[in-house]
Design a protein around this motif. Structure first.
Motif, PDB file in Angstrom:
ATOM      1  N   ASN A  71       0.562 107.925 -12.170  1.00 17.82           N
ATOM      2  CA  ASN A  71       1.531 107.347 -11.224  1.00 17.82           C
ATOM      3  C   ASN A  71       2.389 108.518 -10.125  1.00 17.82           C
ATOM      4  O   ASN A  71       2.814 108.143  -9.084  1.00 17.82           O
ATOM      5  CB  ASN A  71       2.541 106.695 -12.235  1.00 17.82           C
ATOM      6  CG  ASN A  71       1.990 105.579 -12.832  1.00 17.82           C
ATOM      7  OD1 ASN A  71       0.975 104.811 -12.398  1.00 17.82           O
ATOM      8  ND2 ASN A  71       2.863 104.942 -13.660  1.00 17.82           N
ATOM      9  N   ASN A  75       2.698 106.595  -6.116  1.00 18.44           N
ATOM     10  CA  ASN A  75       4.036 105.800  -5.885  1.00 18.44           C
ATOM     11  C   ASN A  75       4.218 105.668  -4.485  1.00 18.44           C
ATOM     12  O   ASN A  75       3.527 106.518  -3.605  1.00 18.44           O
ATOM     13  CB  ASN A  75       5.079 106.392  -6.896  1.00 18.44           C
ATOM     14  CG  ASN A  75       5.383 107.926  -6.449  1.00 18.44           C
ATOM     15  OD1 ASN A  75       5.735 107.963  -5.278  1.00 18.44           O
ATOM     16  ND2 ASN A  75       4.938 108.672  -7.378  1.00 18.44           N
ATOM     17  N   GLY A 336      -1.047 101.350 -10.230  1.00 14.93           N
ATOM     18  CA  GLY A 336      -0.458 102.408 -11.151  1.00 14.93           C
ATOM     19  C   GLY A 336       0.002 101.391 -12.465  1.00 14.93           C
ATOM     20  O   GLY A 336       0.480 100.447 -12.238  1.00 14.93           O
ATOM     21  N   TYR A 364       9.301 100.962 -12.486  1.00 14.21           N
ATOM     22  CA  TYR A 364       8.905 101.813 -11.315  1.00 14.21           C
ATOM     23  C   TYR A 364       9.841 102.345 -10.648  1.00 14.21           C
ATOM     24  O   TYR A 364       9.827 102.661  -9.352  1.00 14.21           O
ATOM     25  CB  TYR A 364       8.512 100.462 -10.311  1.00 14.21           C
ATOM     26  CG  TYR A 364       8.959  99.241 -10.291  1.00 14.21           C
ATOM     27  CD1 TYR A 364      10.219  99.166  -9.905  1.00 14.21           C
ATOM     28  CD2 TYR A 364       8.466  97.996 -10.711  1.00 14.21           C
ATOM     29  CE1 TYR A 364      11.140  98.222  -9.943  1.00 14.21           C
ATOM     30  CE2 TYR A 364       8.947  97.071 -10.454  1.00 14.21           C
ATOM     31  CZ  TYR A 364      10.317  96.931  -9.951  1.00 14.21           C
ATOM     32  OH  TYR A 364      10.976  95.728  -9.979  1.00 14.21           O
TER      33      TYR A 364
END
Ligand SMILES: Cc1cc2nc3c(=O)[nH]c(=O)nc-3n(C[C@H](O)[C@H](O)[C@H](O)COP(=O)(O)OP(=O)(O)OC[C@H]3O[C@@H](n4cnc5c(N)ncnc54)[C@H](O)[C@@H]3O)c2cc1C
Length: 416
Positions: A71, A75, A336, A364
């Motif tokens: 991730n 992102n 992700g 997130y």
């Protein structure tokens, strides 16, 4: 190898022959003081601060794939500290302060760009909530401003202010928020940790824990067993699967989150904009692509790819606040795997197994947390005491009824 403008000029004039690899590729040693599982942003930052701030450099970071493949490199690159609750705000403000000094600290260009973040307000109730948040932020030393529509128009004249369904009434503005080039963060921390003696071992998957009489003494990996005094897990979307190998069940679900990038456009978006009546956030990369995203896909998965219904939902959010985005062509998208905790807040804690530590549940929002997460996790591992800004990120908080429910949206991972 120190980077500088002079070095770049010299290498440019002499054929770029003097660059060395940014980190070594060592074989695993039989034993370390600390093993960190997961070479994402948080794992690498933890290794860096362990070596730099706490003098613990006999450390290995074990990564099942490659550095930046998780991730940290997937992102939408947004950083901010616009949190409300006292369990969260000081932590994210520490993170923003660490971001502000990171490039000098690492001697690495992470393209940290504090262009500001604008959270749009679409109702009276939302204005009240954001006014409270802005005041909370100021009380703990962060920057915040409430803007009226005239203030927003100056910055973003292209927004659809009179949208019949979601008219824009104002915004919470944090000037120090912004974006950072995500994979440069992984590379910069990897380089800094390696330079201080940390072994970064890629293509090394942890497949089990060695646990003797309630104490973790090492790990089984795809490259053999490795012993350690302390083992620190930091695997984001794989948290449930990895901790299950130690017999632990976590208050975390894994969901996929997608990111989208448009074709390159001339500069149009000054900072980060978020849509307050739906779920949509957008910024513009230095190459010109609009980088945007929205909600998680609503099903549990460990696959790093998403479905088409969310693409439609995200694009609807974009069209609702800035219809001109409909003219831009989508260039790329990816997914992700998110470690969604049940109150939307993270964990940085010891487990009930001596010598085994856990960091996860970032949902997130974990990219912005990378520096503080690494710093506080290193503090916990080195001193066996939580850092003062991370005292509430405990694994037992649900048993105690001490959730950190930042958005007040309940225990639905798809609502955080
Ligand atoms: C599309 C998308 C957009 C996002 N946008 C933002 C944003 O704008 N702002 C923000 O703050 N956050 C954002 N996030 C969240 C943020 O990226 C994550 O919370 C954060 O990166 C997680 O920490 P990490 O970097 O350590 O994770 P990762 O990079 O995923 O690191 C975990 C690593 O563990 C490794 N691993 C897993 N299992 C094992 C094993 N058994 N053995 C060895 N290694 C293992 C994985 O390969 C992986 O490299 C976003 C995430 C996604 C997917």
């Amino acid at each position: 190898m120190k980077y500088s403008a002079l070095k770049i000029l010299w290498e440019g004039l002499t054929g770029n022959k003097g660059w060395a690899p940014v980190w070594r590729e060592p074989d695993p040693k039989p034993e370390y003081d600390v093993i960190i599982i997961g070479g994402g942003g948080h794992g690498l930052a933890t290794a860096y601060y362990l070596a730099k701030e706490f003098g613990v450099a006999n450390v290995a970071v074990l990564e099942k794939g490659w550095i930046g493949g998780g991730n940290v490199g997937r992102n939408t690159t947004i950083i901010r500290s616009n949190y409300l609750l006292e369990g969260n705000q000081p932590f994210y403000e520490l993170s923003l302060k660490l971001w502000e000094g990171l490039e000098q600290d690492l001697n690495y260009n992470a393209m940290i760009s504090q262009r500001g973040i604008l959270n749009l307000i679409h109702s009276d109730a939302q204005r009240d909530a954001f006014a409270r948040r802005a005041n909370g932020m100021r009380l703990s030393g962060a920057d915040s401003e409430l803007l009226d529509t005239a203030g927003i128009r100056k910055m973003c004249p292209f927004l659809d202010f009179e949208n019949a369904r979601f008219p824009i009434q104002g915004a919470l503005w944090q000037p120090r928020g912004g974006t950072v080039r995500h994979d440069a963060v992984a590379w910069g921390y990897a380089r800094g940790a390696d330079a201080r003696g940390v072994d970064i071992i890629q293509n090394c998957e942890v497949t089990g824990f060695q646990i003797e009489n309630g104490t973790c003494t090492g790990v089984e990996t795809s490259r053999g067993a490795i012993r350690a005094r302390k083992v620190a897990v930091c695997v984001a979307g794989s948290s449930g699967r990895v901790m299950a190998q130690a017999g632990m069940r976590l208050p975390i679900e894994s969901h996929v989150l997608q990111a989208f990038v448009s074709e390159g456009l001339k500069p149009v978006i000054p900072g980060v904009i978020t849509f307050g009546a739906g779920h949509f956030y957008v910024s513009q990369s230095d190459k010109g692509g609009l980088v945007f995203g929205g909600d998680i896909d609503g099903y549990n998965t460990y696959a790093q790819r998403g479905g088409l219904p969310v693409v439609e939902d995200v694009c609807e959010g974009g069209m609702a606040i800035m219809p001109m985005i409909g003219r831009a062509r989508l260039l790329r998208m990816w997914g992700g795997v998110m470690d969604m905790s049940m109150d939307g807040s993270p964990f940085i804690d010891k487990t009930h197994i001596d010598g085994l530590y856990f960091n996860g549940g970032w949902c997130y929002g974990g990219f912005k947390a990378t520096p503080a997460s690494g710093y506080c996790y290193a503090h916990l591992i080195a001193r066996d005491q939580p850092h003062e800004v991370a005292t509430q990120f405990r694994l037992d908080r649900f048993a105690r009824g001490a959730m950190i429910d930042e958005k007040g949206q309940g225990a639905q991972p798809n609502l955080h």
